[in-house]
Design a protein around this motif. Structure first.
Motif, PDB file in Angstrom:
ATOM      1  N   THR A 111     -36.775  22.091  -6.607  1.00  0.00           N
ATOM      2  CA  THR A 111     -37.104  21.973  -8.030  1.00  0.00           C
ATOM      3  C   THR A 111     -38.480  21.349  -8.217  1.00  0.00           C
ATOM      4  O   THR A 111     -39.307  21.854  -8.973  1.00  0.00           O
ATOM      5  CB  THR A 111     -36.041  21.107  -8.744  1.00  0.00           C
ATOM      6  OG1 THR A 111     -34.809  21.814  -8.698  1.00  0.00           O
ATOM      7  CG2 THR A 111     -36.416  20.844 -10.186  1.00  0.00           C
TER       8      THR A 111
ATOM      9  N   ARG B 271     -28.730  10.288  -3.664  1.00  0.00           N
ATOM     10  CA  ARG B 271     -29.961  10.852  -3.098  1.00  0.00           C
ATOM     11  C   ARG B 271     -31.162  10.324  -3.896  1.00  0.00           C
ATOM     12  O   ARG B 271     -32.162   9.903  -3.337  1.00  0.00           O
ATOM     13  CB  ARG B 271     -29.890  12.383  -3.170  1.00  0.00           C
ATOM     14  CG  ARG B 271     -30.711  13.088  -2.166  1.00  0.00           C
ATOM     15  CD  ARG B 271     -30.122  14.449  -1.780  1.00  0.00           C
ATOM     16  NE  ARG B 271     -29.946  15.401  -2.843  1.00  0.00           N
ATOM     17  CZ  ARG B 271     -28.781  15.763  -3.357  1.00  0.00           C
ATOM     18  NH1 ARG B 271     -27.665  15.221  -2.926  1.00  0.00           N
ATOM     19  NH2 ARG B 271     -28.692  16.662  -4.313  1.00  0.00           N
TER      20      ARG B 271
ATOM     21  N   GLY C   9     -32.685  23.731  -7.300  1.00  0.00           N
ATOM     22  CA  GLY C   9     -33.843  24.569  -7.016  1.00  0.00           C
ATOM     23  C   GLY C   9     -33.701  26.038  -7.401  1.00  0.00           C
ATOM     24  O   GLY C   9     -34.636  26.640  -7.929  1.00  0.00           O
TER      25      GLY C   9
ATOM     26  N   GLU D 212     -37.751   7.902 -11.942  1.00  0.00           N
ATOM     27  CA  GLU D 212     -36.333   7.835 -12.296  1.00  0.00           C
ATOM     28  C   GLU D 212     -36.173   8.310 -13.748  1.00  0.00           C
ATOM     29  O   GLU D 212     -37.012   8.011 -14.609  1.00  0.00           O
ATOM     30  CB  GLU D 212     -35.839   6.392 -12.096  1.00  0.00           C
ATOM     31  CG  GLU D 212     -34.337   6.262 -12.043  1.00  0.00           C
ATOM     32  CD  GLU D 212     -33.674   6.316 -13.394  1.00  0.00           C
ATOM     33  OE1 GLU D 212     -32.597   6.926 -13.506  1.00  0.00           O
ATOM     34  OE2 GLU D 212     -34.244   5.777 -14.351  1.00  0.00           O
ATOM     35  N   LEU D 213     -35.086   9.027 -14.002  1.00  0.00           N
ATOM     36  CA  LEU D 213     -34.854   9.655 -15.312  1.00  0.00           C
ATOM     37  C   LEU D 213     -35.066   8.711 -16.503  1.00  0.00           C
ATOM     38  O   LEU D 213     -35.851   9.009 -17.412  1.00  0.00           O
ATOM     39  CB  LEU D 213     -33.419  10.208 -15.338  1.00  0.00           C
ATOM     40  CG  LEU D 213     -32.948  10.721 -16.688  1.00  0.00           C
ATOM     41  CD1 LEU D 213     -33.559  12.070 -17.006  1.00  0.00           C
ATOM     42  CD2 LEU D 213     -31.425  10.800 -16.734  1.00  0.00           C
TER      43      LEU D 213
ATOM     44  N   ASP E 170     -37.655  14.402 -11.194  1.00  0.00           N
ATOM     45  CA  ASP E 170     -36.916  14.459  -9.933  1.00  0.00           C
ATOM     46  C   ASP E 170     -37.513  13.441  -8.963  1.00  0.00           C
ATOM     47  O   ASP E 170     -38.709  13.496  -8.663  1.00  0.00           O
ATOM     48  CB  ASP E 170     -37.014  15.885  -9.366  1.00  0.00           C
ATOM     49  CG  ASP E 170     -36.069  16.118  -8.191  1.00  0.00           C
ATOM     50  OD1 ASP E 170     -35.786  15.162  -7.436  1.00  0.00           O
ATOM     51  OD2 ASP E 170     -35.627  17.266  -8.025  1.00  0.00           O
TER      52      ASP E 170
END
Ligand code: ATP
Ligand code: MG
Length: 251
Positions: free
Chosen positions: A188, A41, A164, A199-200, A181
């Motif tokens: 969330t 996702r 969430g 992106e993280l 996110d």
């Protein structure tokens, strides 16, 4: 590490490396089944975002560092995907900003918690989460477990790739919630105090670079920050980008 060798010249090298890290993490029992789906996702949203840090993300990253610097007990909550993708960046940022790290899972199993704690221990950081002694109010048993020293008593929680309901429960406990996110429409993203639509790994690397901010700058940065505007900017960027691509601008 993975047996499949990805050539550095591949146009989507970074993305493929991350995918392999998630697969390796899954095989090692660190990433949950649902973590694989969540990653896909995220990839889809990142494609629309152009797989880069956009201005609205950088502004949120700066505000996040500012808030963490000014917090009394900031805690970095990590799940399986975060551990598999970016353990080194988590450690570096936590050290720079004096944050505790706690393993906290949506699909909690003691086995997976232990594996995540061990992964950080092997890299030299002791993290919380193995011995929960408190609960997040408003969630069912396994999802609520946390430590008093960490999440329960935290004033600010950095909680990337989170669900969430749990974000909402943390907000209801009075926590200041910062999330990373890729989906600006997730519950969330729309519930957090600071939403980093990036992106993280990219976000954490940027935050590490920003971590030498002084407290005066941090206060000013926070005063001017508006999270709704950031989410709106992210959505506008995505729709404009799709619109342009749809009007013959495919490179
Ligand atoms: P919500 O519960 O917040 O409404 P959801 O159920 O779609 O959203 P979750 O699985 O609960 O999502 O949380 C995972 C979120 O993390 C997703 O929004 C996904 O797009 C995002 N995500 C996945 N991988 C990454 C990544 N590497 N960097 C940033 N975000 C990511
Ligand atoms: Mg969810």
């Amino acid at each position: 590490m993975t047996s499949f060798k990805i050539p550095k010249t591949h146009p989507r090298y970074e993305s493929l490396i991350k995918r392999e890290k998630i697969i390796d993490g899954f095989k090692a029992g660190i990433v949950a089944h649902a973590g694989l789906i969540a990653h896909g996702r995220g990839e889809a949203f990142d494609y629309i975002l152009g797989e880069k840090t956009n201005e609205f993300a950088l502004v949120a990253e700066r505000a996040a560092v500012a808030k963490l610097l000014l917090s009394e007990n900031p805690v970095f909550s990590v799940n399986g995907n975060v551990a598999a993708l970016a353990a080194d960046e988590v450690i570096e940022l936590a050290k720079r900003l004096n944050m505790k790290v706690e393993a906290n899972l949506f699909y909690r199993t003691e086995e997976r918690i232990k594996k995540i704690v061990d992964l950080f221990r092997e890299r030299g950081l002791e993290i919380l989460g193995e011995k929960p002694d408190a609960r997040i109010r408003g969630l069912d048993h396994a999802r609520a477990l946390c430590t008093y020293e960490g999440i329960y008593s935290a004033d600010t929680i950095l909680i990337p790739l989170e669900d969430g309901d749990r974000t909402k429960a943390l907000r209801e406990m009075g926590k200041y919630v910062i999330t990373i996110d890729l989906n600006p429409m997730s519950r969330t993203a729309t519930t957090a105090n600071i939403t980093i639509v990036d992106e993280l790994t990219r976000a954490l690397k940027n935050m590490i670079k920003l971590a030498d901010m002084n407290k005066e700058t941090a206060k000013e940065t926070l005063q001017n920050y508006k999270n709704n505007k950031i989410i709106e900017d992210a959505l506008s960027f995505m729709s404009e980008r799709l619109h342009e691509l749809g009007n013959g601008k495919i490179p």
